[in-house]
Design an enzyme around this catalytic site. Structure first.
Site, PDB file in Angstrom:
ATOM      1  N   ALA A 187      80.568  68.302  22.152  1.00  0.00           N
ATOM      2  CA  ALA A 187      79.450  69.046  22.731  1.00  0.00           C
ATOM      3  C   ALA A 187      78.181  68.751  21.939  1.00  0.00           C
ATOM      4  CB  ALA A 187      79.742  70.538  22.720  1.00  0.00           C
ATOM      5  N   ASP A 188      77.059  68.895  22.609  1.00  0.00           N
ATOM      6  CA  ASP A 188      75.766  68.798  21.950  1.00  0.00           C
ATOM      7  C   ASP A 188      74.838  69.813  22.599  1.00  0.00           C
ATOM      8  OD1 ASP A 188      74.174  66.995  19.980  1.00  0.00           O
ATOM      9  OD2 ASP A 188      72.838  67.365  21.677  1.00  0.00           O
ATOM     10  N   THR A 189      74.148  70.605  21.784  1.00  0.00           N
ATOM     11  CA  THR A 189      73.282  71.668  22.282  1.00  0.00           C
ATOM     12  C   THR A 189      71.858  71.430  21.821  1.00  0.00           C
ATOM     13  OG1 THR A 189      75.119  73.244  22.211  1.00  0.00           O
ATOM     14  CG2 THR A 189      72.904  74.171  22.302  1.00  0.00           C
ATOM     15  N   GLY A 214      75.604  69.742  26.468  1.00  0.00           N
ATOM     16  CA  GLY A 214      76.401  68.699  27.106  1.00  0.00           C
ATOM     17  C   GLY A 214      77.829  68.858  26.642  1.00  0.00           C
TER      18      GLY A 214
END
Length: 191
Positions: free
Chosen positions: A70-72, A107
């Site tokens: 994940a990427d925030t 994501g």
């Protein structure tokens, strides 16, 4: 249940996996580059970065293992606000967010064998008006320094947030409702 690898050392993401009922998982930091070309829309940024993280870890996965990455990011009117470089940068970010709505994008890349699922979640966050003294007080906690947009909604940053529209857990860093649906598509039943 298939073996799960979380491609993140984030304690927040680890805790959210446990809240979903996933107790047994391996943590592998991806060490993937977070450099991207300029002016990409926020949803493309998080999709590409989460896929890059998943790719880096998936190359070492065994057959059947599921990799979750994940990427925030925080975006204000389409401009990405990353993690602050220093207190001045954090102060400026929080000043920009004061009294306005912004978006938090995460994501999510979930890989298993030949399956590659990459999606994103977006939540709108509304900050109340903040005084300079309040921002300085929040900075003194040290909490903003490793967070996109210079705040953490799960901590003292919750005092800055008037309301949200969307998935709260997305703002924390892992949209667990969306992740649960993706895992169900891969045969992982959590309910």
């Amino acid at each position: 249940m298939a073996d799960i690898i979380l491609a993140s050392k984030s304690p927040r993401r680890q805790e959210l996996l446990r809240r979903m009922g996933i107790e047994d998982f391996t943590v592998v930091e991806s060490h993937a580059s977070e450099e991207l070309e300029e002016n990409l829309p926020p949803e493309q940024v998080v999709r590409r970065l989460s896929a890059r993280k998943a790719d880096a870890v998936f190359s070492k996965a065994r057959p059947g293992e599921i990799v979750i990455a994940a990427d925030t990011i925080v975006a204000l009117e389409g401009t990405v606000l990353g993690k602050p470089r220093d207190n001045l940068d954090a102060f400026q970010m929080l000043s920009l967010l004061s009294g306005v709505r912004h978006q938090v994008y995460t994501g999510l890349a979930v890989y298993q064998d030949e399956k590659r699922i990459v999606e994103h979640e977006c939540t709108s966050v509304y900050f109340r008006e903040l005084s300079g003294k309040e921002i300085e007080g929040y900075l003194a906690t040290g909490e903003p320094m490793d967070k996109a947009g210079a705040y953490g909604i799960q901590g003292r940053g919750s005092l800055l947030v008037e309301r949200i529209d969307g998935d709260y857990y997305n703002v924390v860093g892992l949209p667990i409702c969306r992740l649960g649906r993706i895992l169900a598509r891969l045969g992982v039943k959590l309910l």
